[in-house]
Write a protein that holds these residues in place. Structure first.
Motif, PDB file in Angstrom:
ATOM      1  N   LEU A 280       0.819  -1.202   0.000  1.00 29.73           N
ATOM      2  CA  LEU A 280       0.000   0.000   0.000  1.00 29.73           C
ATOM      3  C   LEU A 280       0.860   1.263   0.000  1.00 29.73           C
ATOM      4  O   LEU A 280       0.454   2.289  -0.540  1.00 29.73           O
ATOM      5  CB  LEU A 280      -0.939  -0.019   1.209  1.00 29.73           C
ATOM      6  CG  LEU A 280      -2.067  -1.052   1.139  1.00 29.73           C
ATOM      7  CD1 LEU A 280      -2.850  -1.092   2.437  1.00 29.73           C
ATOM      8  CD2 LEU A 280      -2.993  -0.758  -0.040  1.00 29.73           C
TER       9      LEU A 280
ATOM     10  N   LEU B  40      -9.322   4.410  -2.171  1.00 32.62           N
ATOM     11  CA  LEU B  40      -9.126   2.960  -2.120  1.00 32.62           C
ATOM     12  C   LEU B  40      -8.016   2.587  -1.143  1.00 32.62           C
ATOM     13  O   LEU B  40      -8.122   1.603  -0.404  1.00 32.62           O
ATOM     14  CB  LEU B  40      -8.796   2.423  -3.518  1.00 32.62           C
ATOM     15  CG  LEU B  40      -9.891   2.563  -4.576  1.00 32.62           C
ATOM     16  CD1 LEU B  40      -9.401   2.030  -5.916  1.00 32.62           C
ATOM     17  CD2 LEU B  40     -11.157   1.833  -4.141  1.00 32.62           C
ATOM     18  N   ILE B  41      -6.944   3.375  -1.147  1.00 38.33           N
ATOM     19  CA  ILE B  41      -5.829   3.105  -0.227  1.00 38.33           C
ATOM     20  C   ILE B  41      -6.279   3.297   1.217  1.00 38.33           C
ATOM     21  O   ILE B  41      -5.972   2.493   2.095  1.00 38.33           O
ATOM     22  CB  ILE B  41      -4.632   4.021  -0.549  1.00 38.33           C
ATOM     23  CG1 ILE B  41      -4.062   3.689  -1.931  1.00 38.33           C
ATOM     24  CG2 ILE B  41      -3.537   3.873   0.510  1.00 38.33           C
ATOM     25  CD1 ILE B  41      -2.989   4.639  -2.405  1.00 38.33           C
TER      26      ILE B  41
ATOM     27  N   ARG C  31      -9.278   3.013   2.451  1.00 37.13           N
ATOM     28  CA  ARG C  31     -10.161   1.912   2.828  1.00 37.13           C
ATOM     29  C   ARG C  31      -9.356   0.650   3.144  1.00 37.13           C
ATOM     30  O   ARG C  31      -9.620  -0.027   4.137  1.00 37.13           O
ATOM     31  CB  ARG C  31     -11.157   1.643   1.700  1.00 37.13           C
ATOM     32  CG  ARG C  31     -12.250   0.637   2.065  1.00 37.13           C
ATOM     33  CD  ARG C  31     -13.194   0.406   0.901  1.00 37.13           C
ATOM     34  NE  ARG C  31     -13.698   1.678   0.401  1.00 37.13           N
ATOM     35  CZ  ARG C  31     -13.698   2.026  -0.882  1.00 37.13           C
ATOM     36  NH1 ARG C  31     -13.211   1.183  -1.797  1.00 37.13           N
ATOM     37  NH2 ARG C  31     -14.183   3.188  -1.257  1.00 37.13           N
ATOM     38  N   SER C  32      -8.373   0.353   2.315  1.00 36.32           N
ATOM     39  CA  SER C  32      -7.557  -0.848   2.521  1.00 36.32           C
ATOM     40  C   SER C  32      -6.747  -0.756   3.808  1.00 36.32           C
ATOM     41  O   SER C  32      -6.636  -1.738   4.559  1.00 36.32           O
ATOM     42  CB  SER C  32      -6.620  -1.057   1.333  1.00 36.32           C
ATOM     43  OG  SER C  32      -7.339  -1.331   0.158  1.00 36.32           O
TER      44      SER C  32
ATOM     45  N   GLU D 294      -9.066  -1.259   6.782  1.00 35.36           N
ATOM     46  CA  GLU D 294      -9.535  -2.643   6.879  1.00 35.36           C
ATOM     47  C   GLU D 294      -8.456  -3.568   7.441  1.00 35.36           C
ATOM     48  O   GLU D 294      -8.766  -4.573   8.083  1.00 35.36           O
ATOM     49  CB  GLU D 294      -9.976  -3.142   5.500  1.00 35.36           C
ATOM     50  CG  GLU D 294     -11.286  -2.523   5.014  1.00 35.36           C
ATOM     51  CD  GLU D 294     -11.622  -2.930   3.586  1.00 35.36           C
ATOM     52  OE1 GLU D 294     -10.748  -3.567   2.940  1.00 35.36           O
ATOM     53  OE2 GLU D 294     -12.731  -2.620   3.124  1.00 35.36           O
ATOM     54  N   ASN D 295      -7.189  -3.216   7.186  1.00 35.04           N
ATOM     55  CA  ASN D 295      -6.095  -4.112   7.573  1.00 35.04           C
ATOM     56  C   ASN D 295      -5.398  -3.727   8.867  1.00 35.04           C
ATOM     57  O   ASN D 295      -4.580  -4.502   9.375  1.00 35.04           O
ATOM     58  CB  ASN D 295      -5.057  -4.172   6.450  1.00 35.04           C
ATOM     59  CG  ASN D 295      -5.545  -4.963   5.254  1.00 35.04           C
ATOM     60  OD1 ASN D 295      -5.706  -6.182   5.321  1.00 35.04           O
ATOM     61  ND2 ASN D 295      -5.791  -4.278   4.153  1.00 35.04           N
TER      62      ASN D 295
END
Length: 277
Positions: A2, A14-15, A17-18, A21-22
């Motif tokens: 990322l 998008l980054i 969100r990722s 989430e992680n």
């Protein structure tokens, strides 16, 4: 990774969100990775103008990046120290706080770990070179001109291993050098080459940056109509919006009093053409 996606201009939403989430998974298996992810999330959400509480994951043990730096120093984690200072430098550059960017760059250069080339070195020296040429034009400091030229040489050396990764960056650094001399024709040619190269290589953020800097340059040249600079700033605005950097786009909009009603008249900066729109 990322981080690479962030530095290469992938969509910021998008980054973000990722990363969110992680983060919990990272905290479970590697707090070191989680701390680095939080630094990236700060950059992303600042550019997006999004409110977030990335340090909440640490439940009060770390509440800001100063805490993170002190924690990294205490644990002798040189990589996290360097990444935290890079975050400060990178964020300051994008929000046009060039005094803070210069201060952060000096801290980074003082770190022993900065002497070893790594992924962030490419981006650090690229932005440091742009900053140096800007400061040279502001105060006519020969030292800043020297730094800018040395940066070009460094990226030219690195580029022999992966030319496409450096092409648009070198065009933009050369454009800023010619703008500093000044050599109007060569500067404009290099700005246009950087814009087209960034577009062709999918670096939307650096395409926007090249448009923005070209607009700044054209606005300083009396032989160009103000509309030429305005066209560049509008293209930069579109690039930043499509990158997801709403806060950066808003700052540019306000700085140059852009007309939102005809912003699309300058064309779509995402089209794959070798002609500057």
């Amino acid at each position: 990774s990322l981080r690479y996606a962030l530095l290469e201009g992938e969509n910021l939403s998008l980054i973000s969100r990722s990363l969110k989430e992680n983060l919990k998974k990272m905290m479970k298996y590697s707090t070191v990775c989680a701390k680095l992810a939080v630094l990236d999330l700060i950059i992303v959400d600042e550019l997006r103008g999004a409110e977030s509480e990335p340090f909440a994951i640490f439940q009060g043990q770390l509440t800001n990046d100063s805490d993170l730096i002190n924690d990294a120093i205490a644990s002798s984690n040189a990589n996290n120290v360097e990444c935290a200072h890079f975050r400060r430098f990178y964020s300051a550059f994008w929000r046009a706080d060039y005094i803070q960017a210069e201060a952060s760059s000096q801290v980074l250069l003082s770190l022993p770990s900065s002497k070893r080339p790594k992924l962030i070195s490419i981006y650090f020296y690229f932005f440091r070179g742009l900053l140096a040429f800007r400061r040279y034009r502001e105060n006519n400091s020969e030292e800043q001109l020297r730094i800018g030229i040395e940066t070009i040489c460094k990226l030219e050396f690195w580029s022999q291993y992966a030319p496409s990764n450096f092409e648009n960056k070198l065009f933009l650094l050369n454009a800023e050098q010619y703008a500093s001399l000044p050599n109007i024709y060569e500067a404009k040619t290099q700005y246009e080459a950087s814009i087209n190269s960034a577009r062709d290589n999918g670096r939307l953020h650096e395409q926007g940056l090249a448009f923005e800097l070209m607009g700044n340059f054209l606005s300083s040249v009396t032989s160009y109509e103000p509309s030429e600079a305005m066209k560049c700033w509008k293209n930069a605005y579109l690039c930043y919006l499509q990158w997801g950097a709403k806060e950066k786009a808003a700052c540019l909009f306000k700085e140059h009093n852009l007309n939102v009603f005809d912003v699309d008249s300058c064309g779509n900066p995402l089209k794959h053409s070798r002609d500057v729109s």
